[in-house]
Design a protein around this motif. Structure first.
Motif, PDB file in Angstrom:
ATOM      1  N   HIS A  66       0.892  -1.070  -0.044  1.00 19.68           N
ATOM      2  CA  HIS A  66      -0.093  -0.018   0.069  1.00 19.68           C
ATOM      3  C   HIS A  66       1.075   1.113  -0.082  1.00 19.68           C
ATOM      4  O   HIS A  66       1.856   1.504   0.892  1.00 19.68           O
ATOM      5  CB  HIS A  66      -1.144  -0.024   1.245  1.00 19.68           C
ATOM      6  CG  HIS A  66      -1.959  -1.108   1.164  1.00 19.68           C
ATOM      7  ND1 HIS A  66      -2.180  -1.855   2.396  1.00 19.68           N
ATOM      8  CD2 HIS A  66      -2.753  -1.492   0.189  1.00 19.68           C
ATOM      9  CE1 HIS A  66      -3.255  -2.800   1.816  1.00 19.68           C
ATOM     10  NE2 HIS A  66      -3.438  -2.787   0.633  1.00 19.68           N
ATOM     11  N   GLU A  69       1.957   3.883   3.187  1.00 22.65           N
ATOM     12  CA  GLU A  69       2.327   2.891   4.648  1.00 22.65           C
ATOM     13  C   GLU A  69       3.924   2.944   4.226  1.00 22.65           C
ATOM     14  O   GLU A  69       4.678   2.399   3.663  1.00 22.65           O
ATOM     15  CB  GLU A  69       1.919   1.584   4.540  1.00 22.65           C
ATOM     16  CG  GLU A  69       0.523   1.504   4.391  1.00 22.65           C
ATOM     17  CD  GLU A  69      -0.208   0.238   4.474  1.00 22.65           C
ATOM     18  OE1 GLU A  69       0.230  -0.887   4.500  1.00 22.65           O
ATOM     19  OE2 GLU A  69      -1.687   0.011   4.357  1.00 22.65           O
ATOM     20  N   ARG A 108      -3.079   4.431  -1.219  1.00 24.90           N
ATOM     21  CA  ARG A 108      -3.372   3.125  -0.988  1.00 24.90           C
ATOM     22  C   ARG A 108      -3.418   2.308  -2.388  1.00 24.90           C
ATOM     23  O   ARG A 108      -2.998   1.121  -2.475  1.00 24.90           O
ATOM     24  CB  ARG A 108      -4.567   2.662  -0.124  1.00 24.90           C
ATOM     25  CG  ARG A 108      -4.967   1.447   0.077  1.00 24.90           C
ATOM     26  CD  ARG A 108      -6.031   1.143   1.191  1.00 24.90           C
ATOM     27  NE  ARG A 108      -6.571  -0.143   1.268  1.00 24.90           N
ATOM     28  CZ  ARG A 108      -6.045  -0.739   2.525  1.00 24.90           C
ATOM     29  NH1 ARG A 108      -4.909  -0.395   3.144  1.00 24.90           N
ATOM     30  NH2 ARG A 108      -6.323  -2.177   2.669  1.00 24.90           N
ATOM     31  N   HIS A 152       3.428  -3.735   6.354  1.00 28.28           N
ATOM     32  CA  HIS A 152       2.596  -2.873   6.121  1.00 28.28           C
ATOM     33  C   HIS A 152       2.503  -1.826   7.481  1.00 28.28           C
ATOM     34  O   HIS A 152       2.934  -2.139   8.397  1.00 28.28           O
ATOM     35  CB  HIS A 152       1.235  -3.440   6.101  1.00 28.28           C
ATOM     36  CG  HIS A 152       0.765  -4.178   4.944  1.00 28.28           C
ATOM     37  ND1 HIS A 152      -0.078  -4.048   4.042  1.00 28.28           N
ATOM     38  CD2 HIS A 152       1.351  -5.259   4.459  1.00 28.28           C
ATOM     39  CE1 HIS A 152      -0.325  -4.643   3.101  1.00 28.28           C
ATOM     40  NE2 HIS A 152       0.671  -5.596   2.988  1.00 28.28           N
ATOM     41  N   SER A 153       1.859  -0.893   7.193  1.00 29.11           N
ATOM     42  CA  SER A 153       1.249   0.346   8.423  1.00 29.11           C
ATOM     43  C   SER A 153      -0.093   0.628   8.195  1.00 29.11           C
ATOM     44  O   SER A 153      -0.602  -0.141   7.173  1.00 29.11           O
ATOM     45  CB  SER A 153       2.379   1.655   7.909  1.00 29.11           C
ATOM     46  OG  SER A 153       3.629   1.068   8.514  1.00 29.11           O
ATOM     47  N   GLU A 217       1.318  -4.052  10.928  1.00 24.56           N
ATOM     48  CA  GLU A 217       0.984  -2.756  11.014  1.00 24.56           C
ATOM     49  C   GLU A 217       1.721  -1.862  11.952  1.00 24.56           C
ATOM     50  O   GLU A 217       1.675  -2.121  13.153  1.00 24.56           O
ATOM     51  CB  GLU A 217      -0.442  -2.756  11.461  1.00 24.56           C
ATOM     52  CG  GLU A 217      -1.540  -3.596  10.871  1.00 24.56           C
ATOM     53  CD  GLU A 217      -1.712  -3.142   9.558  1.00 24.56           C
ATOM     54  OE1 GLU A 217      -1.316  -2.095   9.161  1.00 24.56           O
ATOM     55  OE2 GLU A 217      -2.524  -4.003   8.783  1.00 24.56           O
TER      56      GLU A 217
HETATM   57 CA    CA Z   1      -2.011  -2.122   4.648  1.00 21.44          CA
END
Ligand code: CA
Length: 343
Positions: A66, A69, A108, A152-153, A217
């Protein structure tokens, strides 16, 4: 001597301009075709760095799945710039900005086809940009991989306590091995979940192929969170040490990793209304079922009571809306609870 028949080569439209099997450091690109009015034979170059030293596992590291992120993109650029073959046993494949059109836009979704690549798996060789890239990952890269970590974040829409992530699987042994990898990585939490629409994700595809697969995340809220960057920098090297691909001692986090769960895809705190989401508690707060997590303010009707969102179960507030405005149905707040091994 007869040899076993070679597997038929997979047809892909992605052009890799380096040999992924080469010894040493290889720096190049995966080129995904992008024909448009200004470019007949155009491609989008997705940088890829491969560091290989002899036999050993293959670890696939990706970030920028994404584009909004950022923590993983930063940490993986640091690793891709500095990792030397003599530090490694086996092969590390690094793609720091996987969905490059989205990464360049800081969004995103891709501005090319409007798709979330992480809802486009297993991909389609005859599909759009994201589907063609997902197909390459599923059918060309993942079959070569023993372990993958997709960093990811929370991106623009979520703000999460820094955590590694994986799915709740039927195979408890695989879950335990993933938790062991997560403990080595060293984020404060490892959250196992039944993700909303998880079946179309990169991670679910890897899990379905028997690959140990971890995500994360590491912050979010539409900015770069230093704590998340530092966890990723440390964690990626810790993962290689844990997998026997690198010498050295694990560098632990400030606290031991705590395994948590989001038990069902109903547990994502979906907003009942549109408006501005105002949290009632901070991230990390302990809550009981029925406690108020936040409220949605409807500015069109300033004298009406804000619409409350309540916890559906006991636990800890782990994730909240990362920006003010919210639509009905968006995830507003997620409560996690402790994972008890075996259930
Ligand atoms: Ca994500």
């Amino acid at each position: 001597m007869s040899r076993p028949p070679a597997a038929a080569p997979v047809f892909t439209r992605v052009i890799a301009d380096i040999d992924l099997e080469s010894e040493g450091r290889s720096v190049g690109a995966l080129r995904v075709p992008h024909s448009h009015n200004e470019s007949a034979w155009g491609t989008v170059a997705i940088p890829i760095v491969v560091v290989r030293n002899g036999d050993g596992p293959t670890l696939l590291l990706t970030a920028g799945t994404h584009g909004d992120e950022y923590e993983g993109q930063i940490a993986m650029c640091d690793l891709a710039r500095t990792l030397r073959p003599q530090e490694v046993r086996g092969r590390v494949i690094m793609i720091p900005a996987l969905h490059m059109p989205a990464c360049l836009a800081g969004t995103r979704l891709s501005p090319i086809d409007g798709r979330d690549i992480n809802r486009s798996f297993p991909g389609d060789v005859g599909g759009t940009f994201a589907q063609v890239l997902a197909h390459y990952l599923t059918h060309v890269l993942l079959p070569q991989v023993d372990v993958n970590i997709d960093v990811h974040s929370g991106g623009r829409s979520l703000d999460c306590l820094p955590s590694t992530m994986s799915h709740i699987l039927d195979d408890l042994d695989v879950m335990r091995r993933t938790v062991a990898l997560a403990r080595a990585f060293g984020a404060p939490f490892h959250v196992m979940n039944r993700e909303v629409d998880g079946s179309r994700t990169f991670q679910a595809t890897a899990e379905g192929m028997g690959i140990i697969s971890m995500s994360s995340e590491l912050g979010g809220a539409n900015r770069v969170q230093l704590a998340g960057v530092e966890i990723a920098r440390r964690g990626l090297r810790n993962a290689m040490i844990h997998l026997g691909m690198m010498d050295g001692a694990l560098v632990p986090g400030a606290v031991p990793t705590r395994p948590m769960v989001i038990p069902t895809s109903r547990d994502y705190g979906f907003s009942p209304a549109a408006g501005i989401y105002c949290p009632s508690v901070l991230l990390g707060a302990r809550v009981s079922a029925g406690d108020r997590l936040g409220a949605i303010y409807r500015i069109e009707d300033p004298v009406s009571e804000p619409v409350a969102l309540h916890a559906s179960r006991d636990g800890m507030v782990w994730c909240q809306r990362g920006q003010g405005r919210i639509a009905a149905g968006d995830s507003a707040a997620v409560v996690v609870s402790d994972w008890v091994d075996g259930r």
